[in-house]
Design an enzyme around this catalytic site. Structure first.
Site, mmCIF file in Angstrom:
data_model
loop_
_atom_site.group_PDB
_atom_site.id
_atom_site.type_symbol
_atom_site.label_atom_id
_atom_site.label_comp_id
_atom_site.label_asym_id
_atom_site.label_seq_id
_atom_site.Cartn_x
_atom_site.Cartn_y
_atom_site.Cartn_z
ATOM 1 N N TRP A 1 46.687 -26.007 -10.097
ATOM 2 C CA TRP A 1 45.548 -24.746 -9.420
ATOM 3 C C TRP A 1 44.255 -25.920 -9.283
ATOM 4 O O TRP A 1 43.446 -25.575 -8.643
ATOM 5 C CB TRP A 1 45.386 -23.717 -10.188
ATOM 6 C CG TRP A 1 44.175 -24.306 -11.752
ATOM 7 C CD1 TRP A 1 44.735 -24.942 -13.562
ATOM 8 C CD2 TRP A 1 43.200 -23.404 -11.216
ATOM 9 N NE1 TRP A 1 44.234 -24.509 -13.241
ATOM 10 C CE2 TRP A 1 43.068 -23.918 -13.800
ATOM 11 C CE3 TRP A 1 42.313 -23.008 -11.597
ATOM 12 C CZ2 TRP A 1 41.991 -23.688 -13.825
ATOM 13 C CZ3 TRP A 1 40.843 -22.114 -11.906
ATOM 14 C CH2 TRP A 1 40.900 -22.493 -13.999
ATOM 15 N N ASP A 2 43.516 -27.058 -9.733
ATOM 16 C CA ASP A 2 43.116 -27.908 -9.992
ATOM 17 C C ASP A 2 42.643 -27.952 -8.186
ATOM 18 O O ASP A 2 42.055 -28.561 -7.491
ATOM 19 C CB ASP A 2 43.497 -29.456 -10.727
ATOM 20 C CG ASP A 2 43.903 -29.504 -11.486
ATOM 21 O OD1 ASP A 2 44.541 -28.162 -12.457
ATOM 22 O OD2 ASP A 2 43.627 -30.362 -12.533
ATOM 23 N N GLU B 1 43.339 -22.835 -22.365
ATOM 24 C CA GLU B 1 44.783 -23.290 -22.800
ATOM 25 C C GLU B 1 44.802 -22.529 -24.187
ATOM 26 O O GLU B 1 45.304 -22.636 -25.287
ATOM 27 C CB GLU B 1 45.047 -24.543 -21.675
ATOM 28 C CG GLU B 1 45.178 -24.094 -20.243
ATOM 29 C CD GLU B 1 46.023 -25.609 -19.734
ATOM 30 O OE1 GLU B 1 46.153 -26.045 -20.507
ATOM 31 O OE2 GLU B 1 46.637 -25.273 -18.919
ATOM 32 N N LYS C 1 38.486 -24.232 -24.152
ATOM 33 C CA LYS C 1 38.710 -25.528 -23.507
ATOM 34 C C LYS C 1 37.466 -26.217 -22.613
ATOM 35 O O LYS C 1 37.824 -26.883 -21.975
ATOM 36 C CB LYS C 1 40.393 -25.878 -23.291
ATOM 37 C CG LYS C 1 40.917 -26.797 -22.948
ATOM 38 C CD LYS C 1 42.525 -27.044 -22.549
ATOM 39 C CE LYS C 1 42.643 -27.747 -22.193
ATOM 40 N NZ LYS C 1 44.308 -28.203 -21.725
ATOM 41 N N GLN C 2 37.589 -25.408 -22.025
ATOM 42 C CA GLN C 2 37.127 -25.369 -20.427
ATOM 43 C C GLN C 2 36.626 -23.583 -19.780
ATOM 44 O O GLN C 2 37.158 -22.803 -20.321
ATOM 45 C CB GLN C 2 38.215 -25.374 -19.457
ATOM 46 C CG GLN C 2 39.117 -24.399 -18.809
ATOM 47 C CD GLN C 2 40.389 -25.428 -18.318
ATOM 48 O OE1 GLN C 2 41.132 -25.716 -18.732
ATOM 49 N NE2 GLN C 2 40.197 -26.066 -17.295
#
Ligand code: BGC
Length: 762
Positions: A358-359, A489, A601-602
Site C-alpha cells: 500500500w506504500d 502493526e 508503530k506508525q
C-alpha cells in the site's frame, strides 16, 4: 542509532576511511539503480569479509514456497522473492600473485566512497598495501545507464606504487548466486547457455517456476599504461565466465579495465537465445565509449533534477538528505514500464520481497505524480486495474463473492504473497489506500477519464469487499469491522480499528458518489459497466446505508477517536517512559509484550487525519496528534513523514523539523539500525511529502491547489517544483515570504487562503 559516519555535502554522499563494520551499511547506501535494474554497492574485487551481495532486475522474482510453522487456510502458496541475479560486476585482481582483498591485506589508506547524486555516478578509491613492496592505488567509477536500462558501466583503474607490478585481471560473470532470505534453499535460476569470446561474455538463464529469461552479459577492455589494448583470454567454466588479462606496470603507471555489462531481458515466449541482440547492445556501448555513455547518462540525471530537485538553504544535512531520497526514488522507478512498481527496498536488498505494498498508493503516488507527471501516476493506478481480477480471486479464496476485491498486502503479479495471518487476512485497510489513490489522482491531475475507463471497476470491487467485510452489531445498532490490523502493526486482531472503519466508510461513500456521477456524466459507460459488473441500484443504496451506520470507537469523556476498541484498557505509558535500552522495541521485546503495550508503530488514527485533512478541524487534529504521538515509537520508516506533515500543519515547527530529519536521514544516519539490509525506498517519497505537503503546505481543496508555507527556523529558504496540469509551478519560501511562479499555462492557485495568479512572480 549507530554513529553516523558519512560526510555532509549538498550533492554527495561520502564515506572516508575503511571500517569493515560499515561495509554492509555502505553497500545499501551507495546502491545504484536505473529503474530497470539495480545493485548494492558491492566491491568489484574479491572481499572475504562480511558482505551482502545483491544485484536485482525489475520485476524478476521467484515464488518461494511459503514456510510457516502452522498452516492456515487462505495462506498464499508462496512469497514472491526479489531475486539476486548473476553477478556481472566482478573484477578479481592479483597483484604480483597476491589476491586483492580488503579483508586480507597489510594496510588500507585513503579509502573513500562517493555517490555523486547530481550525475548518478558512484566512485570508490583506496590505496592498499597487500604485502611489503606490493602496494597499489585503486579508482573505480560505476553507473547504471539511465538511457539504456540494460546497461551498466564500470571503469576500474589501478596505479602501481612500485616498479615491476604485474596485475592479473579476471573480469567475470558469476552465475552461482543465492538469496539470503530463501525459504528452502531452492535454486532460483537455471543457466541454459553460456558464451565467452573476445566479443564478450553472455550467460543465459531463466528463473525456475516464473520463467523469466535473462542474459547476463559483460565485456571488459583492458588497457595498459600507454593506452594499448591488452588481448584478453576468455574462459567459460560452469556458471562462471571470464575475461583475463595481464598488465605490467612501473611505478606511477596505470592499468585500466572498462567493463560494460548488465542484464538483457529476453522474450519469455521466444525459444531462441538473442545473442546477436546482446552483441549489438554491447557493440553500441563500446562504440560510444565510456565517456560518451557517461555524458548521456548524466544528461538524463540533469533533466531529472531540473524537475524534482528541492533546494534547502542554510541546512546542509537537510539538503543532502532530501536529495538522497529523491535520488533513490528516481533510481528505483521511472514510470517507463507499467508492469513495474516501487518495492519498499527498491533494488537495495531482499527484505519485504514483492514489489508492491500500500506504500505505493499511500506514499509514493504524490511524488511521482508531481515530479514525473500524470501519465506516470496513471500507470501506477493502471497497475492495480490490471490486477483487479487477481484481487477478486484473492477475496474469493477468503470467502467473499460477487466481485468483491481484496488487493494483496504484498504482490508481484496481483497475487497475495504475504503469509502472516495478522497481515494477510487482517491488514485490510490496504484496500482503502487503492481507492484513495484514484481520488487523489483525479483531484490533482484533473484527469476525469481514468474513472470511467478503469477506476470505477476498481472502486466497485473495493466497495463490495467492505460491504461484505462489515457486520451489523445488534448490540451497537451499527456496522462494525472485527478482527483487523490497522496501519499500527503493533496491535493485531483488534475490533473496529478507527482508521480501517473510517477508510471503509469513505470508500463506500466515494464509490457511491462516483457511480452516481458516472450515471449523469457518461450514460453509455454507466450502462456498459452496470451490465458488466452487475451493479444494481439496491446494491449502491446498501453501500450508502452501511457507510451511514458505521461504528467508530470514541473516548467516553473526551472528543477523541480511539485507535480501536479496548485501547483505553492498556497501560497507557508514553514512549518517554520507555528505557532507551528497550528501543527499538521490535528488537528487544517479545511479540506478546508489544501487542499488549500502547506503543504505536506508525501513524494509525493520524494516517486518517493525514488523508482526510479537510474532514477535521485543526482543533481535532491537535487533540489527536497530542494524544497519539506520545505513544508512537516510529519503528516503521513510514511513520516520521506523516508526523512531520501533521506537526507542520499544527505549526509545531520544532517537532516537524525533527521528524523531517528523522525521515530524511533515516538511512543515512541509520535510525532504525537496519540499513545494512537495504534502504527504505517507499518512505523516501514520504520525505518529499514532508517538505511539499508539510512545510510547503500543498493541498488540493475544492478543485484548487493550495499552499500554506512555513519555514523551519533552521532554514534560510527552501524551494520545490510541482508538475501541475501542464504547468510547472515553482514555490520558493524564505524569510521574506513565498514566491510562486508558473512556467506553463496560467493556473489559479491559493497561497495562505488568498487566490493568486501565477503567470508571473508574486
Ligand atoms: C509497515 C507497513 C509497510 C511495510 C512495507 C511495514 O513495516 O508497517 O505499513 O507497508 O513495512 O514498507
Amino acid at each position: 542509532m549507530s554513529t553516523p559516519y558519512l560526510k555532509t555535502d549538498p550533492w554527495k554522499i561520502i564515506e572516508e576511511g575503511f571500517d569493515p563494520n560499515h561495509v554492509k551499511s555502505s553497500e545499501s547506501i551507495f546502491s545504484l539503480g536505473n529503474g530497470a535494474m539495480g545493485q548494492r554497492a558491492n566491491f568489484e574485487e574479491h572481499y572475504s569479509g562480511e558482505t551482502f551481495q545483491g544485484s536485482y532486475i525489475g520485476g524478476v522474482y521467484y515464488p518461494d514456497k511459503t514456510r510457516v510453522g502452522w498452516w492456515k487456510n487462505g495462506y498464499p502458496e508462496y512469497f514472491a522473492k526479489v531475486l539476486n541475479a548473476p553477478n556481472w560486476i566482478g573484477i578479481d585482481v592479483h597483484v604480483n600473485g597476491i589476491r586483492l582483498d580488503l579483508n586480507n591485506c597489510l594496510e588500507i589508506q585513503n579509502f573513500r566512497r562517493e555517490l555523486d547524486m547530481k550525475n548518478g555516478v558512484y566512485h570508490r578509491s583506496f590505496t592498499v598495501q597487500l604485502e611489503k613492496n606490493c602496494a597499489i592505488e585503486v579508482h573505480s567509477t560505476r553507473f547504471l545507464s539511465m538511457v539504456t536500462g540494460a546497461l551498466g558501466v564500470i571503469q576500474y583503474s589501478i596505479k602501481a606504487l612500485q616498479d615491476n607490478t604485474t596485475l592479473e585481471f579476471d573480469s567475470y560473470i558469476e552465475g552461482q548466486i543465492t538469496n539470503q532470505d530463501s525459504n528452502w534453499n531452492d535454486p532460483f535460476w537455471e543457466h541454459t547457455n553460456q558464451h565467452a569470446s573476445a566479443e564478450g561474455l553472455a550467460l543465459f538463464s531463466h528463473t525456475l517456476k516464473t520463467h523469466f529469461k535473462i542474459c547476463t552479459y559483460a565485456h571488459t577492455e583492458f588497457v595498459d599504461a600507454r593506452g594499448a589494448i591488452i588481448a584478453a583470454e576468455c574462459t567459460s567454466e560452469e556458471q562462471r565466465l571470464s575475461q583475463k588479462a595481464i598488465v605490467t606496470l612501473q611505478q606511477g603507471e596505470i592499468g585500466t579495465a572498462t567493463k560494460f555489462g548488465g542484464y538483457f531481458r529476453c522474450d519469455k515466449s521466444s525459444e531462441s537465445t538473442p545473442l546477436s541482440e546482446v552483441k549489438e547492445l554491447l557493440a553500441a556501448a563500446q562504440n560510444q565509449g565510456f565517456e560518451t555513455v557517461k555524458t548521456a547518462h548524466q544528461e538524463v540525471w540533469s533533466e531529472v533534477w531540473k524537475q524534482s530537485d528541492i533546494l534547502i538553504e542554510g541546512d546542509e544535512k537537510a539538503q543532502q538528505a532530501i536529495r538522497f531520497n529523491i535520488f533513490q526514488l528516481n533510481q528505483t522507478y521511472n514510470g517507463k514500464d507499467p508492469k513495474l512498481n516501487i518495492g519498499p527496498k527498491g533494488f537495495t536488498g531482499e527484505k519485504y520481497g514483492g514489489s508492491t505494498y500500500w506504500d505505493t498508493e499511500a506514499y509514493c503516488l504524490p511524488f511521482y505524480m508531481a515530479t514525473k507527471g500524470a501519465e506516470v501516476a496513471r500507470n501506477l493506478l493502471k497497475y492495480r486495474y490490471d490486477q483487479l481480477y487477481k484481487a477478486i480471486e484473492n477475496a474469493e479464496r477468503l470467502g467473499f463473492s460477487g466481485g468483491a476485491a481484496l488487493y494483496p498486502m504484498v504482490t508481484m503479479n496481483g497475487e497475495e504473497c504475504h503469509n502472516e495471518w495478522e497481515i494477510t487476512f487482517e491488514e485490510i485497510h490496504r484496500n482503502g489506500a487503492i481507492a484513495y489513490a484514484i481520488y487523489n489522482y483525479e483531484r490533482f491531475t484533473g484527469d476525469k477519464t481514468y474513472l470511467p475507463e478503469m477506476g470505477m471497476e476498481v472502486l466497485v470491487g473495493i466497495a463490495r469487499f467492505w460491504a461484505q467485510r462489515v457486520n451489523f452489531s445488534e448490540a451497537k445498532g451499527l456496522y462494525v469491522i472485527l478482527g483487523v490490523t490497522g496501519p499500527n502493526e503493533y496491535e493485531n486482531n483488534v475490533n473496529n480499528n478507527w482508521y480501517t472503519n473510517y477508510i471503509a466508510q469513505w470508500c463506500l461513500l466515494y464509490t457511491t458518489e462516483m457511480w452516481e456521477r458516472l450515471q449523469v456524466e457518461n450514460q453509455q459507460v454507466f450502462k456498459t459497466l452496470a451490465s458488466k459488473l452487475k451493479v444494481r441500484k439496491e446494491e449502491v443504496q446498501s453501500w450508502q446505508s452501511i457507510a451511514n451506520q458505521m461504528y467508530f470507537p470514541k473516548h467516553p469523556e473526551k472528543d477523541l477517536f480511539l485507535q480501536n476498541d479496548g485501547f483505553l484498557d492498556k497501560e497507557l505509558q508514553t514512549v518517554e517512559q520507555l528505557p532507551a535500552a528497550d528501543r527499538p522495541i521490535n528488537q528487544h521485546w517479545s511479540w506478546d509484550r508489544i501487542l499488549r503495550s500502547p506503543y504505536i508503530k506508525q501513524a494509525d488514527v493520524l494516517q486518517g487525519f493525514y488523508f482526510f485533512q479537510e474532514h477535521f478541524t485543526m482543533e481535532a487534529l491537535q487533540t489527536h496528534f497530542d494524544y497519539y504521538e506520545p505513544f508512537t515509537v516510529h519503528e516503521s520508516s513510514l511513520s516520521p513523514c506523516v508526523h512531520a506533515i501533521l506537526a507542520a500543519r499544527l505549526e509545531k515547527m520544532e517537532q516537524a523539523y525533527a521528524f523531517y530529519l528523522r525521515t530524511a536521514r533515516l538511512d543515512l544516519d541509520d535510525y532504525n539500525k537496519e540499513v545494512d539490509e537495504g534502504l527504505h525506498i517507499t518512505s523516501m517519497a514520504g520525505t518529499w511529502m514532508s517538505i511539499v505537503e508539510g512545510f510547503g503546505g500543498m493541498q488540493m481543496k475544492d478543485g484548487a491547489l493550495h499552499f500554506s508555507p512555513k519555514l523551519p527556523q533552521q532554514w534560510k529558504a527552501f524551494s520545490f517544483k510541482i508538475l501541475y496540469r501542464n504547468a510547472i509551478i515553482t514555490v520558493r519560501v524564505d524569510q521574506a515570504g513565498t514566491r510562486i511562479h508558473s512556467s506553463g499555462a496560467t493556473t489559479s492557485i491559493f497561497c495562505n487562503g488568498a487566490p493568486i495568479t501565477v503567470n508571473s512572480d508574486v
